[in-house]
Motif scaffolding. Structure first.
Motif, short mmCIF file in Angstrom:
data_model
loop_
_atom_site.label_atom_id
_atom_site.label_comp_id
_atom_site.label_asym_id
_atom_site.label_seq_id
_atom_site.Cartn_x
_atom_site.Cartn_y
_atom_site.Cartn_z
N UNK A 136 0.83 -1.21 0.00
CA UNK A 136 0.00 0.00 0.00
C UNK A 136 0.86 1.26 0.00
N UNK A 137 1.97 1.22 0.80
CA UNK A 137 2.85 2.38 0.84
C UNK A 137 3.50 2.62 -0.52
N UNK A 138 3.88 1.53 -1.19
CA UNK A 138 4.49 1.68 -2.52
C UNK A 138 3.50 2.28 -3.51
N UNK A 139 2.26 1.77 -3.49
CA UNK A 139 1.25 2.26 -4.45
C UNK A 139 1.00 3.75 -4.24
N UNK A 140 0.84 4.16 -2.99
CA UNK A 140 0.55 5.57 -2.71
C UNK A 140 1.71 6.45 -3.17
N UNK A 141 2.98 5.97 -2.94
CA UNK A 141 4.12 6.77 -3.37
C UNK A 141 4.26 6.81 -4.88
N UNK A 142 4.01 5.68 -5.55
CA UNK A 142 4.16 5.62 -7.00
C UNK A 142 3.10 6.47 -7.71
N UNK A 143 1.87 6.47 -7.14
CA UNK A 143 0.80 7.26 -7.76
C UNK A 143 0.98 8.75 -7.52
N UNK A 144 1.70 9.12 -6.50
CA UNK A 144 2.08 10.51 -6.26
C UNK A 144 0.87 11.45 -6.28
N UNK A 145 -0.21 11.07 -5.57
CA UNK A 145 -1.38 11.93 -5.45
C UNK A 145 -2.36 11.84 -6.60
N UNK A 161 -5.25 7.30 -10.98
CA UNK A 161 -4.28 6.21 -11.12
C UNK A 161 -4.33 5.28 -9.92
N UNK A 162 -4.45 5.85 -8.69
CA UNK A 162 -4.52 5.03 -7.47
C UNK A 162 -5.72 4.11 -7.50
N UNK A 163 -6.91 4.66 -7.92
CA UNK A 163 -8.13 3.85 -7.97
C UNK A 163 -7.99 2.73 -8.98
N UNK A 164 -7.37 3.02 -10.14
CA UNK A 164 -7.22 2.00 -11.18
C UNK A 164 -6.30 0.87 -10.73
N UNK A 165 -5.19 1.23 -10.09
CA UNK A 165 -4.25 0.19 -9.64
C UNK A 165 -4.90 -0.68 -8.56
N UNK A 166 -5.60 -0.05 -7.60
CA UNK A 166 -6.28 -0.83 -6.54
C UNK A 166 -7.31 -1.78 -7.13
N UNK A 183 -7.20 -3.14 -10.14
CA UNK A 183 -6.47 -4.25 -10.76
C UNK A 183 -6.02 -5.27 -9.72
N UNK A 184 -5.52 -4.78 -8.60
CA UNK A 184 -5.07 -5.70 -7.55
C UNK A 184 -6.22 -6.49 -6.97
N UNK A 185 -7.37 -5.85 -6.80
CA UNK A 185 -8.54 -6.58 -6.27
C UNK A 185 -8.98 -7.66 -7.25
N UNK A 186 -9.00 -7.33 -8.53
CA UNK A 186 -9.39 -8.32 -9.52
C UNK A 186 -8.39 -9.47 -9.57
N UNK A 187 -7.11 -9.16 -9.37
CA UNK A 187 -6.09 -10.21 -9.38
C UNK A 187 -6.28 -11.18 -8.23
N UNK A 188 -6.70 -10.67 -7.08
CA UNK A 188 -6.87 -11.53 -5.90
C UNK A 188 -8.22 -12.22 -5.87
N UNK A 189 -9.18 -11.75 -6.62
CA UNK A 189 -10.54 -12.30 -6.54
C UNK A 189 -10.63 -13.61 -7.30
N UNK A 190 -11.41 -14.54 -6.77
CA UNK A 190 -11.69 -15.80 -7.45
C UNK A 190 -13.19 -15.89 -7.75
N UNK A 191 -13.53 -16.44 -8.90
CA UNK A 191 -14.92 -16.48 -9.35
C UNK A 191 -15.68 -17.64 -8.70
N UNK A 192 -15.88 -17.60 -7.42
CA UNK A 192 -16.76 -18.56 -6.75
C UNK A 192 -17.29 -17.89 -5.50
N UNK A 193 -18.47 -18.28 -5.02
CA UNK A 193 -19.13 -17.59 -3.90
C UNK A 193 -18.44 -17.84 -2.57
N UNK A 194 -17.60 -18.86 -2.48
CA UNK A 194 -16.94 -19.12 -1.20
C UNK A 194 -15.84 -18.10 -0.95
#
Length: 760
Positions: free
Chosen positions: A23-32, A36-41, A43-54
Motif C-alpha cells: 500500500x505504501x508503494x502504491x501511494x508513493x508511486x501514484x504521487x497523489x 491512477x490510485x483507484x485504477x491500480x487498486x 487491478x489488484x482486487x481483480x487479481x486476488x478475486x476468485x470467481x466462486x461464492x466461497x
C-alpha cells in the motif's frame, strides 16, 4: 526518469508480499493521482478475486460503491470517528496498514474502556487478506504476556466485515522512545531483555513474528518505568499448527518482512525453511540499532539496490560490528548519538564493550546454527553482561573464518595448498631424518647419565636405611622395656635414649600417648583412658589428640573431666575453621549440622576424585598392593561420608554411603551396621533398623568370640575403629531398642587377657 504507468505499478506491486509495504508503494508511486490510485487498486482486487461464492467476500459489492476520499487522499469508508462497530464507538484513527485500519475505540458495554480496534479496509477483502487478518487475530489471542498486546474480542460487523479488539498501547516506536528519553546503555539493554522474553513467549506458543522492527515494538511509561509491547503479527507464521482454516498463499519469488530487519533465510524466499532463529536475527538488528542508532545496512542503500542485489547484501555481506559503526560516525552524528545515550562523544566507541559486539554479531550470524538457539538464551546473555558475568557469545574462531574464506577462494587456495604441501613435505622429511639421528645420539648419552645418577641415589639410600634401622632397633628395645613394665620413669629413659639416637627432642605428653595407645591395643580401656587423660592434662595438642583417637576412648571410658576439656577445645577450633577438625575428631562430641554437612561435601569431593578400586584388575604385585591401599582409603571415606551425612540430617545419602562402606574391602568392613540402624530408624523404617542392629550385634559377638577364644586383648581391627563401633552400637541400642546394651562379660575377659600379657 520514466513516468510510472498503471501497468508498471501493478506488476511491481504484485512482487511485494507485505500488504503494508504494498500500500505504501502504491501511494508513493501514484504521487497523489487519485485516478491512477483507484485504477491500480481495482487491478489488484481483480487479481486476488476468485470467481466462486466461497472466496468472494460477502458485502464487497456495496463496499466498492461506498468509497469516498478524505483530506489526505487516502481511501476510507463509512468507518469514521463517532461510528459504532458492535459495542465500540470509534474515537480516532491512529494507524493504517496495507490492508487494515486501526482506531482508538470506546467500549460501551459490558464495561467502559479505551481499546484499539483493527478492521479490514474496504476494497481489500481478498481471500489472502482475510486469511492473514484471521491469522494475526488468532496469533495474538494465543499469547498472554505483559510485553505483547492482548486481544480482548473479535467479531464481524453487520456487513460481514471482520474486526478484532485489542489492548490500546499508547506508546512510541522503540528507537524513538530510547532516544527521546535519553536512555543509557544499561537502561536500553534492560528494556531489550523484556522484548526478548516476549518473543520467547511467542515462540513457545508456536508463533514466529517475521517482522520485528522498532515500529512494531511500542514503548510507554508505566509507573515511571518503560514498558515495551510487541504488536502487529500480520505476517506471523505458526509452527506445528494452523492459525486459520483459510489458505494463506505466499506468491512465488516474494519476500516476507522488512528488508533492513530481515534474516538471510527470509531473503532467500524459502518460507518453509524459516524458523524461530529468523526472529533471533531480527532481535540482533534491533539491538544493533538500539545501541548505535542505525541498522547494520543503511535503509537508503537497501531501497536503491535492485531486487537481486538487496537479497545478496542480506545473505552474503557481513555488517560492521557495533563498535566499528560508532567509531566511524561523523562528528555531528556522533555527538547526537552520544547525547541520546548520556555519553561523552570522545568515549562513544569505547562504551561499546567487546561483549556487546559478540552478543549482537552472534544473533546476526549468517549461519543460523551459530545464532542463539532461543530468544531466552539471548536475554540471558544480555543479563550476564549487565551483571558483569562472562557471556556465552564468543567471536567466530579462526578456523571458522578461514573456512568461509576458503569457500570463497577455492581455486586459488587449492593451487597454493598443493605447492605448499609439496614444499612442506620435502622439508619435513629432511628435518625428520636429521632429528632422528640427533635424538638417537642424545638418548644414549642421557640414558648413561641417568644410570650413573640412579646408582648414586641407590647407594646413598641404602646407607641411610641401614643407619636408620640401627637407630630404630636400639630405640625399639628401650621403648618395649618401658611398655612392658608400664613404668613412667622407664618411658622417660626410653625417650631420652630415643633423643640421643635420633637427635629429635620428644615432648613429655608423648610418653602418655604412647602408653595409652599400647593399653588401648591390648583392650585395657581404663588404663588407656587414664594415660590419655594425663596427656590431655599436661598439654597434649588438639591435633595430636585427634590423630591418636583420644576423644573416642575418653568418651567410652567415662573420663568426663579430660573429655570435656578436649571437647571444648574441639568446639573452639570448629568455630574458627569448621574444616580444621579432622574426620576422626568429629566422630565424637557435639558436631553441628552445618559442620557435618561441610565435612560431608568435602569427603564427597574426595570420593569423586578417587578412582573406584573395583574398576581395574591388578596385573602385577605392585598393582595389587596399590589396589589394596586404594580399597582401604576408599572404604574409610565411604564410612566417614555416611557418618557425616547422618549427622547433617541427610539420611537417604547416609544410607547409600554406609551400605557402600559395608560392601567395600577395608579393615573396618561392617562397623557401619549400627549407623545404618540409626539411619533406618530416623527415616521411619523400623524393620530395616532392627535388621541392621541385629547385624551389628552379630558382628560384635563374632569379634568378641574371636578375641576371647584366641586369648587376645582386642579384636583384629584397629582399636580406634573398635572403640567407634562400640560407641555407635551403644547409641544404636538406645535409639532402636530403647535401652543401653548389658555389660558383656567377654569385655572383662579381654581385659584379663591383656593384664596377663603385661604381667607375664
Amino acid at each position: 526518469m520514466a513516468v510510472a504507468t498503471e501497468k508498471s505499478i501493478f506488476f511491481h506491486a504484485l512482487e511485494i508480499e507485505s500488504p503494508a509495504e504494498r500500500a505504501a508503494y502504491i501511494e508513493g508511486a501514484c504521487d497523489g493521482d487519485e485516478q491512477l490510485l483507484t485504477a491500480v487498486c481495482a487491478l489488484l482486487r481483480e487479481n486476488d478475486r476468485e470467481e466462486n461464492p466461497v472466496d468472494r467476500p460477502v458485502g464487497a459489492a456495496w463496499m466498492s460503491t461506498d468509497l469516498v476520499s478524505d483530506d489526505v487522499g487516502v481511501a476510507t469508508t463509512r468507518f469514521f470517528p463517532g461510528a459504532m462497530v458492535g459495542p465500540y464507538k470509534l474515537m480516532e484513527r491512529i494507524g493504517e496498514g496495507g490492508f487494515g485500519l486501526v482506531f482508538v475505540a470506546q467500549q460501551q458495554a459490558p464495561v467502559r474502556r479505551r481499546v484499539a480496534l483493527k478492521i479490514i479496509k474496504p476494497g481489500m477483502e481478498s481471500r489472502e487478506v482475510l486469511a492473514r487478518f484471521e491469522a494475526e487475530r488468532q496469533a495474538i489471542a494465543l499469547m498472554d504476556h505483559p510485553n505483547i498486546a492482548r486481544v480482548f474480542e473479535a467479531g464481524v460487523t453487520e456487513t460481514a466485515q471482520p474486526y478484532f479488539v485489542m489492548e490500546l498501547v499508547r506508546g512510541v516506536p522503540l528507537n524513538e522512545f530510547c532516544d527521546h528519553h535519553q536512555l543509557n546503555m544499561s537502561e536500553r539493554l534492560k528494556l531489550f531483555v523484556t522484548i526478548c522474553h516476549a518473543v520467547q513467549h511467542a515462540h513457545q506458543k508456536g508463533i514466529i513474528h517475521r517482522d520485528l522492527k522498532p515500529s512494531n515494538i511500542l514503548v510507554t511509561l508505566q509507573d515511571g518505568q518503560p514498558l515495551a509491547k510487541v504488536i502487529d503479527f500480520g505476517v506471523a507464521k505458526a509452527i506445528g499448527q494452523s492459525l486459520t482454516v483459510k489458505t494463506i498463499y505466499t506468491r512465488f519469488a516474494s519476500m516476507v518482512g522488512t528488508p533492513a530487519y530481515m534474516s538471510p533465510e527470509q531473503a532467500a524466499m524459502s518460507t518453509d525453511d524459516v524458523d524461530t532463529r529468523s526472529d533471533i536475527y531480527s532481535l540482533g538488528v534491533l539491538l544493533y540499532e538500539v545501541l548505535t542508532g542505525s541498522t547494520p545496512f543503511a535503509p537508503d542503500r537497501l531501497q536503491s539496490a535492485g531486487f537481486d542485489e538487496l537479497r545478496r547484501i542480506i545473505r552474503d555481506e557481513d555488517p560492521p560490528r557495533p563498535s566499528t559503526r560508532l567509531s566511524t560516525l561523523n562528528n555531528e552524528l556522533a555527538s547526537t548519538v552520544a547525547v541520546n545515550r548520556r555519553l561523552d562523544p570522545a568515549t562513544l566507541s569505547s562504551a561499546m564493550k567487546r561483549d556487546l559486539d559478540w552478543i549482537v554479531m552472534k544473533a546476526m550470524d549468517k549461519d543460523r546454527n551459530r545464532r542463539y538457539s532461543t530468544a531466552g538464551a539471548m536475554a540471558e546473555d544480555v543479563s550476564r553482561f549487565l551483571n558483569d558475568q562472562p557471556v556465552e557469545a564468543r567471536p567466530p574462531s579462526t578456523w571458522y573464518r578461514f573456512s568461509k574464506f576458503a569457500r570463497r577462494n577455492k581455486v586459488g587456495l587449492s593451487t597454493a595448498s598443493i605447492v605448499a604441501c609439496a614444499l612442506l613435505l620435502g622439508t619435513a622429511v629432511s628435518v625428520w631424518q636429521a632429528h632422528t639421528a640427533i635424538n638417537e645420539r642424545d638418548e644414549k648419552e642421557i640414558a648413561l647419565e641417568e644410570a650413573r645418577a640412579a646408582e648414586q641415589v641407590a647407594n646413598a639410600a641404602r646407607l641411610e636405611l641401614e643407619r636408620f634401622n640401627d637407630r630404630l632397633n636400639s630405640t625399639t628395645v628401650l621403648l618395649a622395656s618401658g611398655r612392658a613394665n608400664a613404668d613412667a620413669q622407664r618411658w622417660s629413659e626410653a625417650y631420652q635414649a630415643y633423643t640421643e639416637a635420633t637427635g629429635v627432642l620428644p615432648k613429655y605428653f608423648l610418653v602418655w600417648l604412647e602408653r595409652g595407645g599400647l593399653n588401648a591395643k591390648l583392650g585395657r580401656w581404663d588404663a588407656a583412658a587414664a594415660d590419655f587423660a594425663k596427656a590431655v592434662e599436661i598439654g597434649c595438642p588438639i591435633e595430636q589428640a585427634e590423630l591418636s583417637g583420644v576423644p573416642q576412648l575418653l568418651f567410652f571410658a567415662g573420663e568426663s573431666a579430660a573429655y570435656d576439656k578436649l571437647s571444648n577445645e574441639l568446639r573452639r577450633v570448629e568455630k574458627d575453621d569448621p574444616m580444621a577438625v579432622t574426620m576422626r575428631g568429629q566422630l565424637v562430641g557435639d558436631v553441628t549440622e552445618s559442620a557435618a554437612a561441610e565435612l560431608a561435601d568435602r569427603v564427597e569431593q574426595m570420593l569423586a576424585a578417587m578412582p573406584n578400586p573395583d574398576d581395574s584388575e591388578p596385573n602385577h604385585e605392585s598393582d595389587r598392593r596399590r589396589r589394596k591401599y586404594a580399597e582401604m582409603f576408599y572404604g574409610v571415606n565411604l564410612y566417614v561420608a555416611g557418618w557425616a551425612h547422618l549427622r547433617a540430617g541427610n539420611h537417604q545419602r547416609a544410607l547409600q554411603r554406609l551400605q557402600e562402606s559395608n560392601q567395600a574391602s577395608w579393615f573396618g568392613r561392617g562397623i557401619a551396621h549400627p549407623l545404618l540402624a540409626i539411619a533406618h530408624h530416623r527415616t521411619g523404617n523400623a524393620e530395616d533398623a532392627v535388621g541392621s542392629f541385629e547385624q551389628s550385634q552379630a558382628l560384635l559377638d563374632r569379634l568378641l568370640d574371636e578375641s576371647v577364644s584366641q586369648s587376645k586383648g582386642s579384636p583384629v581391627i584397629p582399636w580406634i575403629d573398635w572403640i567407634e563401633f562400640l560407641l555407635h552400637h551403644r547409641e544404636a541400642s538406645i535409639v532402636v531398642k530403647g535401652h543401653t546394651p548389658a555389660n558383656d562379660p567377654r569385655m572383662q575377659q579381654m581385659e584379663r587377657f591383656a593384664d596377663e600379657r603385661i604381667s607375664g
